[in-house]
Design an enzyme around this catalytic site. Structure first.
Site, mmCIF file in Angstrom:
data_model
loop_
_atom_site.group_PDB
_atom_site.id
_atom_site.type_symbol
_atom_site.label_atom_id
_atom_site.label_comp_id
_atom_site.label_asym_id
_atom_site.label_seq_id
_atom_site.Cartn_x
_atom_site.Cartn_y
_atom_site.Cartn_z
ATOM 1 N N SER A 170 -7.367 -12.703 -24.607
ATOM 2 C CA SER A 170 -8.490 -12.179 -25.381
ATOM 3 C C SER A 170 -9.459 -13.299 -25.734
ATOM 4 C CB SER A 170 -7.980 -11.522 -26.662
ATOM 5 O OG SER A 170 -7.449 -12.501 -27.549
ATOM 6 N N CYS A 200 -9.372 -6.837 -17.097
ATOM 7 C CA CYS A 200 -10.490 -7.602 -17.661
ATOM 8 C C CYS A 200 -11.810 -7.061 -17.138
ATOM 9 C CB CYS A 200 -10.366 -9.081 -17.308
ATOM 10 S SG CYS A 200 -8.850 -9.857 -17.872
ATOM 11 N N GLU A 240 -10.456 -17.189 -18.841
ATOM 12 C CA GLU A 240 -10.723 -15.831 -18.363
ATOM 13 C C GLU A 240 -10.405 -14.875 -19.510
ATOM 14 O OE1 GLU A 240 -12.268 -15.466 -15.761
ATOM 15 O OE2 GLU A 240 -11.831 -17.218 -14.526
#
Length: 512
Positions: A243, A298, A264
């Site tokens: 996150s 994601c 990421e």
């Protein structure tokens, strides 16, 4: 497939060691992590976690292995990666099964994730012969200048539950051909897939006499291996998937010691549907992007920006599509299932809270929103949801890791791009249009501000050939394909004087 046979082939036991230095498993005395399937709540297996003493042992092995591995010719390192790719091909169905069992994505997606691992192995094999630098023309006579890339050292790798094996391969295979060694901390929600990977690669490492410590893995809770891990100066580079909040915390620690990072983090990905688009293509893409992996990618599509002229038509088609998809919620091993469970009850609560908050802010639920608490063996199943919303809503500005799609209107392409960019995150984006002026504007410097920008395909399902990553709160940095390999190496500029004079740059005279 029969679970017991899969576990036998993957060498998984009731209680598995959680510390590996490549081909060797090490006994540890950390706490035990139990892995339960989100599909039916059944106990899959247990893993004995690493302790801080185990970490020190692994780090020593990694340091020793790096001294050897960095000097192995890159094509030979690539040959090891090639054989790892062959081993993954052999175990593709079994590992895909385990991914589905432990994470909950449908079996087709589990197989697809393992295919990503195979693909990045193939990519890395070729890249092993293309770790190229550049030659520059010197302003000084009889001088040659060039850049070259050297191995960096130990790469720390922290991965998430949603892609429990692919992201390991994205990073580890590129790091390996670069001459680095990897210390991997997988998600505690999916520890058995990590154990299985090291069981799969062990024979390859042994046959090729790869030093123990090139590929390392430790299952550990954050209270054992957390801030101390990312603060370790012995690790020059960390690649972290998680996150935004977690990434900000980790990056602050790494930054204090001037370490490197590939982050990421969160995505809040939008698709723009123009009034000059192929709506059939757009709808198909949006549904997969928003619903695939139960919205736990994601790159999942979270916002849909629709031209006002086709808004009602798109909403109608989406409702029909979602109604069809919602009839196929269930066991991810069933061939007709399109939506499996969310990872756990916490994820389900986040889903329900987001639906409630969107309504409180003025949003309108057009489809779904329900938690299927009593229809399946676990309460981890939800109905994919469409919500009419405004981009400025607080909940729309956040990433909710769930199958919720926020719908909004636009009038002009400028407004659509502004909405696309009007969130803190900047991972993936897409426009559906047959108008070249719109598509080129979307891809221009005044267009999407995301690390990934697509035309007439969706936001999710990136190929390994491209560099993967985003901007803004997504963290920056790139992994996987293209020239992402450079992040795993240190760059050196060299100048050689092959003459007998010593001219200075910029024409400086310094006589004495």
């Amino acid at each position: 497939m029969e679970k017991s046979k899969v576990f036998e082939r993957l060498q998984l036991k009731e209680l598995n060691p959680g510390v590996s230095t490549g081909a060797v498993w090490h006994e540890s005395n950390g706490q035990i992590t139990a892995s339960y399937s989100p599909i039916d709540g059944s106990l899959i297996g247990k893993v004995q976690n690493a302790s801080i003493d185990d970490y020190e042992m692994v780090m020593q092995k990694a340091q020793e292995a790096y001294k050897v591995w960095k000097s192995v010719p890159a094509p030979q390192r690539g040959e090891v990666v090639r054989q790892i790719g062959l081993a993954l091909r052999e175990y593709k169905e079994d590992l895909g099964y385990l991914v589905t069992l432990e994470m909950g994505k449908i079996y087709q997606e589990g197989l697809g994730e393992v295919q990503e691992m195979i693909d990045i192995c193939d990519f890395a094999v070729g890249q092993a012969r293309l770790l190229n630098g550049y030659t520059m023309r010197s302003e000084r006579p009889n001088h040659r200048m060039y850049d070259q890339y050297h191995p960096l050292g130990i790469v720390g790798l922290i991965t998430s539950f949603n892609f429990p094996v692919a992201v390991w391969a994205w990073n580890s295979m590129i790091a390996a051909i670069a001459g680095d060694v990897v210390v991997w901390k997988p998600s505690s929600k999916t520890p058995l897939t990590a154990v299985a990977i090291h069981n799969i690669i062990a024979d390859v490492l042994r046959k090729n006499n790869v030093p123990e410590g090139v590929f390392n893995m430790m299952v550990a809770k954050s209270d054992v291996l957390g801030d101390n891990f990312v603060a370790d100066r012995r690790i020059p580079l960390f690649s972290v998937t998680g996150s935004t909040a977690v990434g900000q915390h980790i990056n602050e620690i790494i930054g204090r010691r001037l370490g490197r990072s590939i982050m990421e983090l969160g995505g809040n990905n939008a698709v723009i549907i123009s009034n000059m688009s192929n709506l059939e293509m757009a709808i198909k893409s949006v549904v997969f992007g928003a619903v695939g992996t139960c919205g736990q990618r994601c790159t999942s599509t979270r916002r849909l920006i629709i031209h006002e002229d086709v808004y009602d038509e798109v909403v109608g088609k989406l409702k029909q599509a979602y109604a069809s998809v919602s009839e196929k919620i269930g066991d991810p091993f069933e061939e007709n299932t399109l939506v499996g469970p969310m990872i756990d009850e916490t994820a389900v609560r986040n889903f329900a809270n987001a639906v409630k908050k969107a309504q409180e802010e003025g949003g309108k639920v057009l489809f779904g929103g329900e938690v299927l608490a009593n229809q399946f063996a676990t309460p981890n199943y939800v109905v994919p949801t469409l919500i009419e919303a405004e981009n400025h809503f607080e909940i729309v500005q956040e990433e909710t890791f769930a199958p919720i799609l926020y719908l909004m209107k636009y009038k002009t392409i400028e407004e659509a791009i502004e909405l696309n960019n009007g969130v803190p995150q900047g991972l993936s984006s897409s426009i559906f249009t047959l108008n070249i002026l719109e598509s080129e504007r979307f891809l221009s410097e005044g267009g999407s501000d995301c690390g990934i920008a697509n035309v007439n395909i969706g936001t999710s399902g990136a190929e390994i050939g491209g560099a993967f990553g985003g901007e803004k709160d997504t963290g920056g940095g790139r992994e996987s394909g293209s020239d992402a390999w450079k992040a795993y190496m240190r760059r050196q500029t060299n100048t050689i004087n092959y003459g007998t004079d010593l001219p200075l740059a910029q024409g400086i005279k310094f006589g004495f």
